[in-house]
Write a protein that holds these residues in place. Structure first.
Motif, PDB file in Angstrom:
ATOM      1  N   ILE A  92      24.927   1.400 -19.491  1.00 28.52           N
ATOM      2  CA  ILE A  92      24.135   1.818 -18.331  1.00 28.52           C
ATOM      3  C   ILE A  92      25.113   2.337 -17.290  1.00 28.52           C
ATOM      4  O   ILE A  92      25.899   1.575 -16.724  1.00 28.52           O
ATOM      5  N   ASN A  93      25.108   3.637 -17.054  1.00 22.61           N
ATOM      6  CA  ASN A  93      26.037   4.216 -16.091  1.00 22.61           C
ATOM      7  C   ASN A  93      25.610   3.881 -14.665  1.00 22.61           C
ATOM      8  O   ASN A  93      24.429   3.965 -14.324  1.00 22.61           O
ATOM      9  N   GLY A  94      26.581   3.514 -13.843  1.00 22.72           N
ATOM     10  CA  GLY A  94      26.304   3.229 -12.442  1.00 22.72           C
ATOM     11  C   GLY A  94      26.256   4.499 -11.617  1.00 22.72           C
ATOM     12  O   GLY A  94      26.924   5.493 -11.932  1.00 22.72           O
ATOM     13  N   THR A  95      25.458   4.495 -10.569  1.00 24.70           N
ATOM     14  CA  THR A  95      25.324   5.675  -9.707  1.00 24.70           C
ATOM     15  C   THR A  95      25.678   5.344  -8.258  1.00 24.70           C
ATOM     16  O   THR A  95      25.525   4.208  -7.806  1.00 24.70           O
ATOM     17  N   ASP A  96      26.141   6.347  -7.547  1.00 22.30           N
ATOM     18  CA  ASP A  96      26.486   6.201  -6.138  1.00 22.30           C
ATOM     19  C   ASP A  96      25.220   5.933  -5.323  1.00 22.30           C
ATOM     20  O   ASP A  96      24.206   6.623  -5.504  1.00 22.30           O
TER      21      ASP A  96
END
Length: 312
Positions: free
Chosen positions: A55-59
């Motif tokens: 799960i890629n983290g986002t700003d």
């Protein structure tokens, strides 16, 4: 008398300190990796654009994928030693000190090629920390042959592939590298396995996947060099078993379902494209076959403990 007691206490303290340092004035030199080299499949990989098979983290402000968030286990191991991979190098270090060979879809046969490339480049040295995790794609490939191939035959094949991976690990030992080796994930605990069990009445398909995973690990563990000076083993399969039964012990709440939407699977899955009530911190699984940040964090914790406490 008090002066004698004080002198004795100082002497005993000095003796204890000398023993802790190895005696004879020889101090123990804690292992400090100067390079991390990652071999394996997508569970260890960072893509060239910084995205990962999790799960890629986002700003929080821009919603852009940020590669330093939700780090995969190999990334966290490198960070422990102040090292970064070129695939996630936001500070634009001129010479990133970690190398990424792990790639999506890799099986044991592909690990040989990954290691060959490193030997051809500049080999290994005692300050290299090598991470190795492979076998999930092998287990899934073998499982797909059932029932055309019986469970016993597939189990033997899984063990042979584990032994083949051990041979590659031992190549690096012979080259004087230091290795963090992970057992393969228990694929019988995956959402994929749970679904397979539900739709097939011929046998317990989840149990079959667990058995293939177990046989792979048995073959690997049987054939690796049993020397903690070179190999630190992390038991990812056992960790998964405990987390699947007691997810709350790991601050998770779901160990059976995939967190990512079916329309947004890794590597495009982000913390903005999850099923209802899921977050990066709640689910053990990102997709039906790939683990999420919670699992990566716990794998990294085990790996870092081995890297800093093994007699490397």
């Amino acid at each position: 008398m008090k002066s004698v007691k004080r002198h004795l206490a100082v002497l005993l303290g000095a003796t204890a300190m000398l023993a802790a340092c190895g005696g004879g004035g020889e101090q123990i030199d804690p292992f400090r990796a100067t390079r991390v080299i990652a071999f394996g499949d997508e569970t260890s990989a960072i893509r060239s654009d910084g995205t990962k098979y999790s799960i890629n983290g986002t700003d929080a402000t821009t919603a852009a994928v940020t590669c330093t968030l939700n780090q995969v286990w190999t990334q966290q191991v490198a960070a422990r030693f102040g090292l970064v991979f070129a695939e996630c190098n936001p500070d634009k270090l001129a010479t990133p000190t970690a190398r990424m060979y792990a790639a999506a879809g890799a099986k044991v046969a592909d690990i040989t090629g990954q290691i060959d490339r490193q030997f051809a480049l500049d080999g290994f040295n005692p300050k290299d920390l090598v991470t190795i995790l492979a076998g999930a794609n092998d287990v899934l490939e073998l499982y797909a042959q059932y029932p055309a191939q019986d469970a016993g035959t597939l189990g033997n094949a899984a063990q042979a592939r584990g032994e083949a991976l051990a041979a590659q690990v031992n190549r690096i030992v012979d080259a004087n590298g230091r290795i963090i080796l992970s057992t393969v994930q228990d694929m019988g605990l995956s959402p994929f396995a749970i679904r397979e069990k539900a739709v097939h009445a011929d046998t317990d398909r989840a149990a079959l996947l667990t058995e293939l995973s177990r046989r792979f690990n048995a073959g690997m563990r049987l054939k690796i060099r049993n020397d903690g000076h070179y190999i630190g083993l992390i038991l990812t399969d056992e960790l998964m078993g405990t987390m699947s039964r007691y997810p709350t012990l790991y601050s998770a709440s779901n160990s059976a379902d995939a967190a990512c939407l079916a329309s947004s699977l890794p590597p495009v899955c982000t913390d903005k494209t999850l099923v209802a009530n899921a977050t990066s911190a709640t689910h053990m699984w990102a997709s039906d076959r790939l683990v999420g940040p919670v699992m990566h964090n716990n794998m990294a914790s085990q790996a870092i403990n081995r890297a800093t406490n093994n007699p490397f």
